[in-house]
Design an enzyme around this catalytic site. Structure first.
Site, mmCIF file in Angstrom:
data_model
loop_
_atom_site.group_PDB
_atom_site.id
_atom_site.type_symbol
_atom_site.label_atom_id
_atom_site.label_comp_id
_atom_site.label_asym_id
_atom_site.label_seq_id
_atom_site.Cartn_x
_atom_site.Cartn_y
_atom_site.Cartn_z
ATOM 1 N N ASP A 106 -51.538 -24.387 -90.746
ATOM 2 C CA ASP A 106 -50.611 -24.364 -91.722
ATOM 3 C C ASP A 106 -49.545 -23.474 -91.263
ATOM 4 O O ASP A 106 -49.586 -22.493 -90.766
ATOM 5 C CB ASP A 106 -51.249 -23.496 -93.095
ATOM 6 N N HIS A 113 -38.098 -20.375 -98.241
ATOM 7 C CA HIS A 113 -39.346 -19.735 -98.819
ATOM 8 C C HIS A 113 -39.740 -18.638 -97.872
ATOM 9 O O HIS A 113 -40.213 -17.315 -98.285
ATOM 10 C CB HIS A 113 -40.738 -20.573 -98.412
ATOM 11 N N GLU A 179 -49.108 -23.196 -103.567
ATOM 12 C CA GLU A 179 -48.078 -23.448 -102.494
ATOM 13 C C GLU A 179 -47.834 -24.863 -102.396
ATOM 14 O O GLU A 179 -48.821 -25.710 -102.051
ATOM 15 C CB GLU A 179 -48.505 -22.905 -100.850
ATOM 16 N N GLU A 181 -47.087 -28.165 -100.764
ATOM 17 C CA GLU A 181 -46.729 -28.402 -99.367
ATOM 18 C C GLU A 181 -46.951 -29.955 -99.086
ATOM 19 O O GLU A 181 -47.307 -30.616 -99.951
ATOM 20 C CB GLU A 181 -47.650 -27.541 -98.532
ATOM 21 N N ASP A 213 -51.990 -25.338 -100.764
ATOM 22 C CA ASP A 213 -52.344 -24.156 -100.208
ATOM 23 C C ASP A 213 -52.586 -23.150 -101.148
ATOM 24 O O ASP A 213 -51.852 -22.088 -101.019
ATOM 25 C CB ASP A 213 -51.593 -23.937 -99.003
ATOM 26 N N ARG A 217 -52.468 -13.830 -103.613
ATOM 27 C CA ARG A 217 -51.238 -12.947 -103.110
ATOM 28 C C ARG A 217 -51.642 -11.526 -103.010
ATOM 29 O O ARG A 217 -51.148 -10.798 -102.112
ATOM 30 C CB ARG A 217 -50.002 -13.057 -104.075
ATOM 31 N N GLN A 220 -54.082 -11.338 -100.018
ATOM 32 C CA GLN A 220 -53.103 -11.574 -98.794
ATOM 33 C C GLN A 220 -52.157 -10.527 -98.191
ATOM 34 O O GLN A 220 -52.059 -10.092 -97.236
ATOM 35 C CB GLN A 220 -52.140 -12.893 -98.978
ATOM 36 N N LYS A 233 -56.339 -17.045 -98.159
ATOM 37 C CA LYS A 233 -56.056 -18.438 -97.983
ATOM 38 C C LYS A 233 -57.026 -19.178 -97.606
ATOM 39 O O LYS A 233 -57.191 -20.541 -98.063
ATOM 40 C CB LYS A 233 -54.934 -18.590 -96.810
ATOM 41 N N THR A 237 -58.228 -25.316 -99.797
ATOM 42 C CA THR A 237 -56.718 -26.078 -99.781
ATOM 43 C C THR A 237 -57.049 -27.402 -100.471
ATOM 44 O O THR A 237 -58.027 -28.318 -99.917
ATOM 45 C CB THR A 237 -56.456 -26.245 -98.137
ATOM 46 N N GLU A 338 -42.570 -16.847 -105.812
ATOM 47 C CA GLU A 338 -41.145 -16.738 -105.706
ATOM 48 C C GLU A 338 -40.156 -17.388 -106.877
ATOM 49 O O GLU A 338 -39.486 -16.717 -107.386
ATOM 50 C CB GLU A 338 -40.961 -18.161 -104.546
#
Length: 394
Positions: A106, A113, A179, A181, A213, A217, A220, A233, A237, A338
């Site tokens: 990844d 971002h 996420e 992607e 993904d 948080r 993480q 993570k 996925t 975000e």
């Protein structure tokens, strides 16, 4: 014989023809192609056993010239009559993971971002690390937890430590995130010790999927220094069941944003592989963001070149992802951390203020791109629901 009727403006017309793996009641998974509102069984339609397998890997391994040849045969086939036994309504099939994933990498290729997360995770410091504009930053993920659309996500558990706590605690993630992607699938691998150049990208990469993904948080934030993402993570996925061939994306090619400083020679592109692909993030039936892939700083060709420049080999089925896709505006951000600025600026969804994901939430990611000859082509969707954690607080 069946003549497939393709509605005007269908995002699954002959300028798309994405591949997938499907089954019908009582049959084994095999390779098909989406045409309008139907799936064409390629083993039955083309009489080729390479498509009678439960993944695209054997076909992808045959190489670029073969991909071109089969695409031409499919275009010719669907413009005429198709054997009745090879045609199935989309609603009558079960879709599966389209490839057997080898390795999963990844990347972190969106400047918007990376800047936003730098401000959130390292307030008071420069948002981008010194290396960010010199190389596509990435990490190795867990191939065994790549799953198809439709499989629910169990809320992960792990260690977390809030800024006001002296020691970490164990429990379910309270800041579960997405996420948005794109994922790029390697069709033909490369030898150990032999880098892949940016010019080889189209010969090596078979197609593209939408990818979510998932990210815990709070887990993480506590674990990522010094070696980067791990348990925050690795739990899942999700990818779309349809693989849009790179051959279908010629009309979507655009330059990447200006790269300054100038990349080192191995990262330069003679013909840039920026892509004008629009994503859509939906939470519980409400669209909350439309991330634009054309804003990505590093192209997928540069990602593949960097992945292999040290001599790392690639294999058929390897998957590498773009990293979160975000634009400059709030409604273009590809992750809730975000969009809600770390939970401090909630969204209104269904009349409620929302930040991170709750149990029972359903997230859908979609993507479209310009098609050759006009109109837009679709990548399908990644649809997933959040289930309660199975672990207990300890």
């Amino acid at each position: 014989m069946t003549t497939i009727e393709i509605p005007d403006g269908s995002p699954f017309g002959p300028n798309n023809l994405p591949y997938g793996v499907f089954s019908t009641p009582g049959t084994a998974p095999r390779v098909g192609v989406r045409v309008g509102d139907f799936v064409v069984d390629l083993a039955a339609a083309l009489g080729d056993d390479v498509f009678a397998r439960p993944s695209l890997n054997a076909f992808m391994a045959q190489g670029h010239a073969r991909w071109v040849e089969v695409r031409e045969r499919i275009v010719e086939l669907v413009s005429g009559d198709v054997p009745d036994a090879a045609v199935h309504a989309v609603g009558d099939v079960t879709l599966h993971l389209p490839v057997e994933v080898g390795d999963y990498v990844d990347f972190y290729a969106s400047e918007h971002h990376a800047t936003n997360l730098g401000k959130l995770f390292r307030p008071g410091s420069p948002p981008l690390m010194p290396n960010w504009k010199h190389l596509p930053v990435g990490y190795h993920g867990r191939a065994g937890t790549v799953i198809p659309s439709g499989i629910d996500i169990v809320r992960p558990c792990g260690q977390r430590k809030a800024p006001d706590q002296d020691t970490p605690t164990f429990g379910e993630s309270r800041r579960l995130d997405i996420e948005a992607e794109l994922g790029f699938i390697v069709g033909t691998g490369s030898e150990l010790g032999t880098p892949v150049s940016t010019d080889e990208f189209a010969e090596r990469v078979f197609g593209v999927v939408v990818l979510n993904d998932w990210s815990a948080r709070d887990i993480q934030a506590w674990e990522y220094v010094p070696l980067g993402p791990f348990l925050g993570k690795s739990f899942a996925t999700s990818v779309s069941p349809w693989v849009v061939p790179l051959l279908a994306l010629e009309a979507a090619r655009v330059p990447t944003p200006t790269q300054n400083p100038e990349p080192l020679p191995y990262l330069k592109e003679t013909s840039p592989w920026g892509l004008d692909i629009e994503l859509e993030v939906e939470l519980n039936g409400q669209v909350v963001s439309r991330p634009p892939y054309r804003e990505m700083y590093w192209s997928p060709a540069q990602m593949l070149a960097h992945l292999t420049v040290n001599g790392a080999s690639t294999r058929t089925g390897d998957l590498f992802a773009s990293g979160t896709i975000s634009g400059p505006e709030r409604d273009q951000r590809g992750a809730f951390i975000e969009i809600t600025w770390g939970g401090r600026e909630p969204l209104s969804v269904g009349g409620e203020e929302r930040t991170f994901l709750q149990d029972g939430d359903e997230v859908v990611l979609r993507a479209t791109a310009p098609g050759v000859g006009g109109g837009r082509i679709s990548f399908g969707e990644v649809r997933t629901r959040i289930l309660p954690a199975k672990g207990r607080e300890k």
